[in-house]
Every structure is written in C-alpha cells, then in structure tokens.
Design an enzyme around this catalytic site. Structure first.
Site, short mmCIF file in Angstrom:
data_model
loop_
_atom_site.label_atom_id
_atom_site.label_comp_id
_atom_site.label_asym_id
_atom_site.label_seq_id
_atom_site.Cartn_x
_atom_site.Cartn_y
_atom_site.Cartn_z
N GLU A 128 -14.39 35.77 -10.75
CA GLU A 128 -14.20 36.04 -12.19
C GLU A 128 -13.08 37.03 -12.48
O GLU A 128 -13.26 37.99 -13.22
CB GLU A 128 -15.53 36.51 -12.80
CG GLU A 128 -16.64 35.49 -12.62
CD GLU A 128 -17.99 35.96 -13.13
OE1 GLU A 128 -18.11 37.11 -13.59
OE2 GLU A 128 -18.95 35.17 -13.08
N ASN A 170 -13.73 31.95 -7.22
CA ASN A 170 -14.81 31.40 -8.03
C ASN A 170 -14.72 31.94 -9.47
O ASN A 170 -14.53 33.14 -9.66
CB ASN A 170 -16.15 31.85 -7.39
CG ASN A 170 -17.37 31.16 -7.95
OD1 ASN A 170 -17.43 29.94 -7.98
ND2 ASN A 170 -18.36 31.94 -8.38
N HIS A 207 -21.14 26.70 -15.85
CA HIS A 207 -22.21 27.08 -16.78
C HIS A 207 -21.87 26.46 -18.13
O HIS A 207 -21.15 27.05 -18.94
CB HIS A 207 -22.30 28.60 -16.91
CG HIS A 207 -22.70 29.31 -15.66
ND1 HIS A 207 -23.96 29.16 -15.11
CD2 HIS A 207 -22.03 30.15 -14.84
CE1 HIS A 207 -24.03 29.91 -14.01
NE2 HIS A 207 -22.88 30.51 -13.81
N GLU A 236 -22.26 26.95 -9.61
CA GLU A 236 -23.37 27.61 -10.33
C GLU A 236 -23.83 26.74 -11.48
O GLU A 236 -24.11 27.22 -12.58
CB GLU A 236 -22.93 28.99 -10.86
CG GLU A 236 -22.40 29.91 -9.78
CD GLU A 236 -21.99 31.30 -10.29
OE1 GLU A 236 -22.37 31.68 -11.41
OE2 GLU A 236 -21.30 32.01 -9.54
N ASP A 238 -25.36 24.86 -14.41
CA ASP A 238 -26.49 24.71 -15.33
C ASP A 238 -25.94 24.22 -16.66
O ASP A 238 -24.77 24.45 -16.97
CB ASP A 238 -27.34 25.98 -15.48
CG ASP A 238 -26.55 27.25 -15.76
OD1 ASP A 238 -25.41 27.17 -16.27
OD2 ASP A 238 -27.08 28.34 -15.49
#
Ligand code: 9MR
Length: 313
Positions: A128, A170, A207, A236, A238
């Site tokens: 990030e 990432n 996400h 990750e 979702d």
C-alpha cells in the site's frame, strides 16, 4: 470436477487461499472449513511489523508461527504479509525517520525473512505505498519520507534475504485499469523491471465495494501487468454483498491470465471478515456455503454448472 476450492484451482496449477487469524484456530467450524477448502494461507495480522518486531531488535514469531504451523501441518502453502508498510508499525518504528528508519526497515526485513527462509512461497514485501485518488502519487508516510527509493531498497534486501521467495508488491484500488493509482503502480513495476529491481509479482487486494466496485477491465489490468514480466495474484478478495456473478467474474479473470498464480479471500465466513457487515465472503456465519461459493467453484471447474440443465439434457 473437484469439490473444494483448493483442489479445483489446482487443476490449472493455481491455488485458492484464505486469510487465517490465529485467534480463530480454536474454532472447529472455522478450522474444518479452512482445512477442507483452501491450499494457501495468509496470516491476517500475525506477520505484520507490530506483531513480529514489537520492540526494536526483539523479534516475536509466536502468533505468526501458530498460523504458519497450522497451514503446513494441514498441507497448505503460505504467503507472507507484510514486511514494509505505513500501517501496523510498532510504536518504536513510528517514531523513527530518515536513515534510522531506513536501517530499521532493512533490519526488519532481514529478521523476519531469516526466520522463514525457504518456507514462504510469496512475500508481500511492500504494502500500500500509493495514495488513493487521482494524483498517482506515493502515499505520504514515514517510509516515503525516508526517500523515494525505499521500495526498491526493500525489494533488494528481500531478494538477498530469501532468494527462494517470490517478491510481491501488494495494494488495493489498483484493479481498475483506468484509475490513476493503477497506472502509478504499473509505471513503478515497469521501471523496476527495466532497471533490474528484483520484483516477481504484484498482489491485487481486490476489496470490492460500492466505493471501489469491480470493473470488467480488471482482466486487462492483470494482463498488462503480466506482460511486464511479473506474476499477478488476487490477494485479499472480498466483495460487498458477495454477488455470485462478480465472484465468478473475478475467478474467470484470474483463470484467463496464465501468470495469475491464484486467489486468496480475506477470511472464511462473513463473521470472520474485517467488513462483516458487508457479508463479503464465501461462507455464511454458520459455515454453510453461499451462492458465491458455488459460482467460484464452478468457474474453477471450467464453468461446469452444479445445476442440472433446465431441459434435463
Ligand atoms: O483484516 C485485517 C484486520 O484484522 C486489521 O485490523 C487491519 C489493520 O490494518 O488489517 C486488516 O488487513 C488489511 C491488510 O493487512 C492489508 N489490506 C487491507 C486489509 C483490510 O483492512
């Protein structure tokens, strides 16, 4: 057709993983689903900087090893998450800047990667580092203020520490090809590849929610990064509300890109999610499979529907 996510993904040489929280390993519903369905594990918080180096120079791998050992004892591989990040820094690191922080980052990478040398298939070396919004700029942080080269220093340090691990950058909000943050990350990876900075993979956190919705150009994004000569992974995943069609689309996007290594969802049941109110995962709170689960499994099985054809044949 295979009947679990991990086995279905393995048919094309990919994996299907989940984030695991050490505090939930005593929950037998949780461990039975995770043990059955997934063949890759990411520690949700236990390998982060505050967990692994709570005091400077004093490493603590007790929680990280609980997750690692559970994974390996259950036949799963492990993604490492994460070595250099602006967030979840221990207090001592938050107070550092400049060359002292640079050295602390290097020492941290060396300390954690030495403990897991040869045991981690992919490391999220840097997490990030780009700002949200239209600027395409780096995110401001103490690490960024230590010098714009902090990211490549982290990757060079990581390569020397464990040459067997794939080294990933990432980030989130980098799935939509048209977004400035995506383009900024692309330019960094292209520059790293041109200059020989050791980067092997890019993790797309994925996400997805109403503020950062899935867009079908995600496949273009994955293809364009792969064309730079790096692997890609969905790290990750979702999706707010867990629409089955969107889960299928994301799965098919990875399957369409030969350099897409696999997919990791960020938790097992909705109740395990950092955004549980969005019910974004593949399993209900009682452990039952959601429609999104079946959509993903069917996609991994090559699109075979679990429903009999409506006309009976
Ligand atoms: O899921 C993690 C949650 O338990 C922590 O409280 C949170 C703290 O920052 O981190 C969450 O995981 C994040 C991941 O490490 C990096 N990408 C975003 C994830 C969700 O916030």
């Amino acid at each position: 057709a295979e009947s679990t996510l991990g086995a279905a993904a393995a048919q094309s040489g990919r994996y299907f993983g989940t984030a695991i929280a050490s505090g939930r390993l005593s929950d037998s519903t949780y461990t039975s689903i995770a043990g059955r369905e997934f063949n890759m594990v990411t520690a949700e918080n236990e390998m982060k900087i505050d967990a692994t180096e709570p005091q400077r120079g004093q490493f603590n791998f007790s929680s990280a090893d609980r997750v690692y050992n559970w994974a390996v004892q259950n036949g799963k591989q492990v993604r490492g998450h994460t070595l250099a990040w602006h967030s979840q820094q221990p207090g001592w690191m938050q107070s550092l800047s400049g060359s002292a922080l640079r050295q602390a980052m290097i020492d941290h990478i060396n300390g954690v990667m030495a403990h897991y040398k040869g045991k981690i298939v992919q490391w999220d070396v840097v997490n990030e580092a780009f700002a949200d919004g239209s600027s395409g700029a780096r995110r401001d942080s103490n690490l960024q203020r230590s010098g714009n080269d902090w990211i490549e220093v982290a990757f060079r340090t990581a390569r020397a520490a464990d040459p067997s691990a794939k080294l990933c950058y990432n980030d989130y909000n980098v799935e939509n090809w048209t977004w400035a943050k995506t383009q900024a990350m692309y330019n960094m990876v292209r520059d790293f590849k041109q200059r020989g900075v050791p980067i092997d993979c890019v993790g797309f956190q994925s996400h997805f929610n109403s503020g950062s919705p899935y867009n079908s150009n995600f496949r273009t994004t994955l293809q364009n990064f792969a064309a730079l000569g790096v692997d890609v992974a969905i790290t990750e995943l979702d999706i707010q509300g867990a629409p089955a069609s969107t889960y299928a689309n994301v799965t098919n996007d990875c399957l369409a890109v030969s350099r897409c290594l696999g997919i990791t969802v960020w938790g097992v049941r909705d109740s395990d999610s950092w955004r549980s109110e969005q019910t974004p995962l593949l399993f209900n709170n009682d452990g039952s499979k959601k429609a999104a689960y079946t959509a993903v499994l069917d996609a991994l099985n090559g699109g075979a529907s679990s429903e009999p054809p409506a006309d009976g044949g």
